[in-house]
Design a protein around this motif. Structure first.
Motif, PDB file in Angstrom:
ATOM      1  N   SER A  71      18.449   5.205  33.980  1.00  0.00           N
ATOM      2  CA  SER A  71      18.475   6.518  34.628  1.00  0.00           C
ATOM      3  C   SER A  71      19.549   7.416  34.018  1.00  0.00           C
ATOM      4  N   SER A  72      19.527   7.501  32.710  1.00  0.00           N
ATOM      5  CA  SER A  72      20.571   8.251  32.006  1.00  0.00           C
ATOM      6  C   SER A  72      20.468   9.751  32.250  1.00  0.00           C
ATOM      7  N   VAL A  73      21.619  10.401  32.104  1.00  0.00           N
ATOM      8  CA  VAL A  73      21.673  11.861  32.090  1.00  0.00           C
ATOM      9  C   VAL A  73      21.921  12.290  30.643  1.00  0.00           C
ATOM     10  N   VAL A  74      21.012  13.108  30.125  1.00  0.00           N
ATOM     11  CA  VAL A  74      21.101  13.565  28.738  1.00  0.00           C
ATOM     12  C   VAL A  74      21.380  15.060  28.743  1.00  0.00           C
ATOM     13  N   LEU A  75      22.491  15.426  28.148  1.00  0.00           N
ATOM     14  CA  LEU A  75      22.884  16.839  28.058  1.00  0.00           C
ATOM     15  C   LEU A  75      22.504  17.384  26.691  1.00  0.00           C
ATOM     16  N   ASP A  76      21.817  18.518  26.666  1.00  0.00           N
ATOM     17  CA  ASP A  76      21.598  19.240  25.413  1.00  0.00           C
ATOM     18  C   ASP A  76      22.526  20.454  25.440  1.00  0.00           C
ATOM     19  N   ALA A  77      23.600  20.376  24.661  1.00  0.00           N
ATOM     20  CA  ALA A  77      24.631  21.414  24.678  1.00  0.00           C
ATOM     21  C   ALA A  77      24.296  22.485  23.634  1.00  0.00           C
ATOM     22  N   GLY A  78      23.798  23.619  24.103  1.00  0.00           N
ATOM     23  CA  GLY A  78      23.286  24.652  23.199  1.00  0.00           C
ATOM     24  C   GLY A  78      21.825  24.394  22.922  1.00  0.00           C
ATOM     25  N   ALA A  79      21.035  24.304  23.991  1.00  0.00           N
ATOM     26  CA  ALA A  79      19.689  23.724  23.934  1.00  0.00           C
ATOM     27  C   ALA A  79      18.633  24.637  23.333  1.00  0.00           C
ATOM     28  N   THR A 100      15.442  26.486  23.045  1.00  0.00           N
ATOM     29  CA  THR A 100      14.179  26.391  23.794  1.00  0.00           C
ATOM     30  C   THR A 100      14.030  25.054  24.520  1.00  0.00           C
ATOM     31  N   GLY A 101      14.908  24.095  24.253  1.00  0.00           N
ATOM     32  CA  GLY A 101      14.798  22.776  24.884  1.00  0.00           C
ATOM     33  C   GLY A 101      13.838  21.842  24.169  1.00  0.00           C
ATOM     34  N   ALA A 138      15.131   8.876  32.165  1.00  0.00           N
ATOM     35  CA  ALA A 138      16.270   9.778  32.020  1.00  0.00           C
ATOM     36  C   ALA A 138      15.942  11.173  32.543  1.00  0.00           C
ATOM     37  N   VAL A 139      17.005  11.896  32.896  1.00  0.00           N
ATOM     38  CA  VAL A 139      16.863  13.314  33.229  1.00  0.00           C
ATOM     39  C   VAL A 139      17.685  14.114  32.221  1.00  0.00           C
ATOM     40  N   GLY A 140      17.239  15.335  31.966  1.00  0.00           N
ATOM     41  CA  GLY A 140      17.901  16.170  30.982  1.00  0.00           C
ATOM     42  C   GLY A 140      18.546  17.382  31.622  1.00  0.00           C
ATOM     43  N   VAL A 141      19.661  17.795  31.045  1.00  0.00           N
ATOM     44  CA  VAL A 141      20.308  19.046  31.437  1.00  0.00           C
ATOM     45  C   VAL A 141      20.410  19.898  30.173  1.00  0.00           C
ATOM     46  N   ALA A 142      19.679  21.006  30.162  1.00  0.00           N
ATOM     47  CA  ALA A 142      19.678  21.894  28.996  1.00  0.00           C
ATOM     48  C   ALA A 142      20.593  23.073  29.293  1.00  0.00           C
ATOM     49  N   VAL A 143      21.650  23.200  28.498  1.00  0.00           N
ATOM     50  CA  VAL A 143      22.619  24.271  28.723  1.00  0.00           C
ATOM     51  C   VAL A 143      22.598  25.226  27.529  1.00  0.00           C
ATOM     52  N   ARG A 179      12.827  30.315  28.847  1.00  0.00           N
ATOM     53  CA  ARG A 179      11.781  29.524  28.193  1.00  0.00           C
ATOM     54  C   ARG A 179      11.948  28.040  28.486  1.00  0.00           C
ATOM     55  N   ALA A 180      13.182  27.533  28.376  1.00  0.00           N
ATOM     56  CA  ALA A 180      13.385  26.098  28.544  1.00  0.00           C
ATOM     57  C   ALA A 180      13.198  25.657  29.986  1.00  0.00           C
ATOM     58  N   ALA A 181      13.270  26.584  30.932  1.00  0.00           N
ATOM     59  CA  ALA A 181      13.096  26.202  32.332  1.00  0.00           C
ATOM     60  C   ALA A 181      11.716  25.624  32.580  1.00  0.00           C
ATOM     61  N   ARG A 182      10.755  25.958  31.732  1.00  0.00           N
ATOM     62  CA  ARG A 182       9.424  25.395  31.923  1.00  0.00           C
ATOM     63  C   ARG A 182       9.100  24.344  30.851  1.00  0.00           C
ATOM     64  N   ALA A 183      10.119  23.848  30.162  1.00  0.00           N
ATOM     65  CA  ALA A 183       9.882  22.940  29.040  1.00  0.00           C
ATOM     66  C   ALA A 183       9.435  21.557  29.495  1.00  0.00           C
ATOM     67  N   HIS A 184       9.992  21.036  30.586  1.00  0.00           N
ATOM     68  CA  HIS A 184       9.719  19.645  30.969  1.00  0.00           C
ATOM     69  C   HIS A 184      10.144  19.452  32.426  1.00  0.00           C
ATOM     70  N   HIS A 185       9.377  18.667  33.173  1.00  0.00           N
ATOM     71  CA  HIS A 185       9.676  18.516  34.596  1.00  0.00           C
ATOM     72  C   HIS A 185      10.945  17.708  34.861  1.00  0.00           C
ATOM     73  N   ARG A 186      11.482  17.033  33.834  1.00  0.00           N
ATOM     74  CA  ARG A 186      12.739  16.299  34.026  1.00  0.00           C
ATOM     75  C   ARG A 186      13.933  17.015  33.400  1.00  0.00           C
TER      76      ARG A 186
END
Ligand SMILES: [Zn+2]
Length: 290
Positions: free
Chosen positions: A98-106, A108-109, A122-127, A136-143
């Protein structure tokens, strides 16, 4: 006007921190809110902005034209070898389920979506600081939870909440990465190699800095390297429109030569262009750097 908090954002809300008082946030009615009642509305597009109030309305980061160009190039699959390499690196790190994956400077995701496809729990956090990218990235993936914030200043997550961070052609803030990564966590950094897009060098006035690798190593001094440097290279086959998009999706957009269109028209399609990216994985230092 605020909108309902997306499930992807609600489930990681408590990992995010309030930019005003640095305490954890929780999901409320259409907003994220801290114990001191600082509230951050969720935008209609499904992202939340965690910036100091004076900066929330500033037009910062990549504009809609740059983000649209990048989305078209990514959706066409031109950078899939990079996405695949990032996903393989993520898998090789043996992260918790159940990892948390951060995309720093994402942006479009796109790359984070590829990584999450290989990390099923895993869940992702796109910043990203760009409003257009966040939309755009808000609709990229449900996780993927989408947060608009400026990683140059701070990463809007609480201490030791992230298992893996990725940084793809993005600004890097090692002090903040060290703070948000859990012990044993890692960051995968993707940077352009010197020959990246070299065939297009006559069309714009910037170049990959030859000392970039040295500067990157210096930036992450004290971080153990988890793996060797991996070079990923492939040949792009591009239409004139693709070339224009590739140049306008990044920093070259602001440095195109005045006769850019004339030079572009003179190139035979498909235009063969080298893509070359270096991946480095750094483990979080055992002792925080500050
Ligand atoms: Zn607060």
């Amino acid at each position: 006007m605020s909108s309902a908090v997306p499930a992807s954002l609600a489930c990681i809300a408590e990992l995010l921190r309030c930019p005003a008082c640095l305490s954890p946030l929780a999901a409320g009615q259409g907003s994220l809110i801290c114990a001191r009642r600082h509230a951050y509305d969720v935008a209609r597009h499904g992202y939340v902005t965690l910036l100091p109030s004076a900066r929330r309305c500033c037009p910062i980061g990549d504009d809609a034209g740059m983000i649209n160009a990048r989305a078209a190039i990514m959706d066409a699959g031109h950078f899939e070898p990079l996405t695949t390499a990032l996903a393989e690196r993520a898998c090789s790190l043996a992260l918790p389920d159940s990892s948390v994956v951060l995309d720093a400077g994402a942006g479009t995701g796109h790359h984070l979506v590829g990584v999450l496809a290989e990390l099923q729990g895993a869940v992702g956090v796109a910043v990203d600081v760009s409003r257009a990218a966040s939309r755009r990235a808000a609709r990229a993936h449900h996780r993927i939870a989408r947060v608009r914030s400026d990683i140059w200043e701070e990463i809007p997550l609480c201490d030791a909440t992230v298992d893996l961070a990725i940084s793809v052609f993005a600004p890097r803030n090692p002090d903040e990465l060290a703070r948000v990564l859990r012990p044993g966590g890692a960051v995968v950094v993707a940077t352009p190699a010197p020959e990246h897009l070299q065939e297009l060098a006559t069309l714009h006035a910037i170049s990959v800095h030859r000392t970039k690798a040295m500067r990157l190593q210096h930036l992450f001094t004290g971080w153990p390297s988890a793996d060797r440097v991996q070079r990923v290279s492939w040949i792009l086959r591009l239409t004139h429109q693709d070339v224009a998009r590739i140049l306008t999706m990044g920093p070259a957009a602001h440095h195109l030569r005045p006769d850019f269109l004339g030079h572009l028209a003179a190139l035979n399609e498909p235009v063969r262009v080298t893509a070359a990216v270096e991946l480095r994985t750094f483990r979080r230092p055992e002792h925080r750097l500050r």
